[in-house]
Design a protein around this motif. Structure first.
Motif, PDB file in Angstrom:
ATOM      1  N   ALA A 284       0.832  -1.198   0.000  1.00  0.00           N
ATOM      2  CA  ALA A 284       0.000   0.000   0.000  1.00  0.00           C
ATOM      3  C   ALA A 284       0.871   1.255   0.000  1.00  0.00           C
ATOM      4  O   ALA A 284       0.529   2.266  -0.623  1.00  0.00           O
ATOM      5  CB  ALA A 284      -0.919  -0.011   1.218  1.00  0.00           C
ATOM      6  N   MET A 285       2.019   1.196   0.695  1.00  0.00           N
ATOM      7  CA  MET A 285       2.918   2.340   0.717  1.00  0.00           C
ATOM      8  C   MET A 285       3.443   2.630  -0.688  1.00  0.00           C
ATOM      9  O   MET A 285       3.568   3.787  -1.090  1.00  0.00           O
ATOM     10  CB  MET A 285       4.083   2.079   1.681  1.00  0.00           C
ATOM     11  N   ARG A 287       1.968   1.950  -3.593  1.00  0.00           N
ATOM     12  CA  ARG A 287       0.902   2.534  -4.416  1.00  0.00           C
ATOM     13  C   ARG A 287       0.633   3.982  -4.030  1.00  0.00           C
ATOM     14  O   ARG A 287       0.345   4.822  -4.871  1.00  0.00           O
ATOM     15  CB  ARG A 287      -0.375   1.692  -4.265  1.00  0.00           C
ATOM     16  N   LEU A 288       0.761   4.274  -2.706  1.00  0.00           N
ATOM     17  CA  LEU A 288       0.590   5.655  -2.271  1.00  0.00           C
ATOM     18  C   LEU A 288       1.684   6.555  -2.867  1.00  0.00           C
ATOM     19  O   LEU A 288       1.404   7.663  -3.331  1.00  0.00           O
ATOM     20  CB  LEU A 288       0.631   5.725  -0.745  1.00  0.00           C
ATOM     21  N   GLY A 291       1.038   7.168  -6.493  1.00  0.00           N
ATOM     22  CA  GLY A 291      -0.064   8.095  -6.670  1.00  0.00           C
ATOM     23  C   GLY A 291       0.343   9.536  -6.401  1.00  0.00           C
ATOM     24  O   GLY A 291      -0.048  10.455  -7.123  1.00  0.00           O
ATOM     25  N   LEU A 292       1.143   9.737  -5.338  1.00  0.00           N
ATOM     26  CA  LEU A 292       1.560  11.102  -5.004  1.00  0.00           C
ATOM     27  C   LEU A 292       2.487  11.689  -6.064  1.00  0.00           C
ATOM     28  O   LEU A 292       2.377  12.863  -6.418  1.00  0.00           O
ATOM     29  CB  LEU A 292       2.255  11.109  -3.643  1.00  0.00           C
TER      30      LEU A 292
END
Length: 326
Positions: A284-285, A287-288, A291-292
């Motif tokens: 998840a980190m 993908r975050l 995204g950022l």
């Protein structure tokens, strides 16, 4: 003098007639300087050569190196002019080779003197000068080439504009009403190349620099963008500041005119390059972070500085809304 004179002296070969004459003359010169021979041993000069030799003697500084060195230099130039005349430039290689026979001769003074009068044919094949004086001569030659190129560009402009731009060049060289360290000719030539299209356009419209207004400058900048617009703005500001300082123009049309530079915002990646990218990342980190950076265009350094702890949010409480009775 012979074109092969330098090789003859350096190689110890039997010199041709002209070179032998110069070698013999140099031996006579040594005797003259030492006081063992009469001064009339020097060969006769033409009227033009005598005038040139007098100019050389007059420009020698009275305190540099001692008067004996001046005598060597004057005698050598006398010999040189006697054998070469003043109708054509003298080969630099011949001057340097002849100076090797008299080590006390101020070679750089003779070469500068001949160069300034267009009587020195440069040796483009020699190595860069180790002497500071001869290095300054190389710089003077380079500057002369830049000055000639600048003047050729100015001749393309109407006389009034060309004369105004010559005033600007003089100010850039520290020759204006307020002396300052001079800008080098290479930079002046580059700045003129930047401003020349604008000056040409104004000249075609029948304008000289006294008639330029802020509207003219703004119009010239409006058709240019980015670095090109900033370069034109910078050079025009330099031109009108110099002309106003010299009272060639009465107003500076760039006064109060600023060229705003927009801040370029980072652009996100297009959607076709993002397709399937998030599915390839397990955490998840990760993908975050993608995204950022890719979607919101946040810098990688900013992402690396994000705290790992989740931000604390104040607890929310819900209160049942009282239903009133009528």
């Amino acid at each position: 003098m012979s074109e092969n004179f330098a090789e003859v002296v350096a190689g110890g070969q039997q010199p041709p007639f002209t070179a032998r004459a110069v070698l013999a003359a140099q031996e006579e010169l040594a005797a003259v300087v030492a006081g063992h021979a009469p001064h009339d041993m020097l060969p006769p000069l033409s009227a033009e050569a005598r005038t040139l030799l007098g100019q050389f003697a007059a420009c020698l500084p009275a305190t540099a190196g001692g008067q004996q060195n001046h005598a060597h230099a004057i005698q050598m130039l006398h010999r040189l002019l006697a054998y070469t005349g003043v109708d054509e430039p003298v080969s630099e290689r011949d001057v340097r080779a002849l100076a090797m026979l008299g080590p006390k001769v101020s070679l750089h003074r003779i070469m500068f003197f001949l160069h300034e009068r267009g009587l020195l044919d440069p040796d483009h094949q020699r190595t860069p000068a180790a002497s500071r004086s001869l290095a300054r001569l190389d710089t003077a030659r380079t500057d002369a080439g830049h000055r000639q190129a600048i003047e050729e560009k100015l001749r393309q402009l109407p006389d009034a504009v060309a004369e105004q731009m010559r005033t600007w060049v003089a100010v850039r060289r520290g020759e204006g009403r307020r002396p300052h360290p001079p800008a080098n000719y290479r930079r002046i030539r580059r700045d003129l190349r930047v401003a020349l299209p604008v000056l040409t356009r104004w000249s075609q419209d029948g304008l000289n620099l006294r008639e330029i207004t802020t509207a003219h400058v703004a119009d010239a900048l409006s058709v240019r963008q980015g670095h090109q617009a900033r370069a034109v703005h910078h050079v025009l500001l330099s031109i009108f500041r110099a002309l106003k300082q010299e009272q060639t123009v009465f107003t500076n049309p760039l006064a109060g005119l600023s060229l705003s530079t927009p801040v370029r915002l980072p652009e996100p990646l297009p959607s076709d390059r993002l397709h399937g990218l998030l599915d390839q990342i397990d955490s998840a980190m990760g993908r975050l972070a993608v995204g950022l950076v890719a979607v919101h265009a946040i810098k990688v350094t900013d992402v690396a500085q994000l705290p790992l702890t989740a931000p604390r949010t104040p607890p929310t409480s819900t209160r049942p809304r009282a239903c009133g009775h009528t």
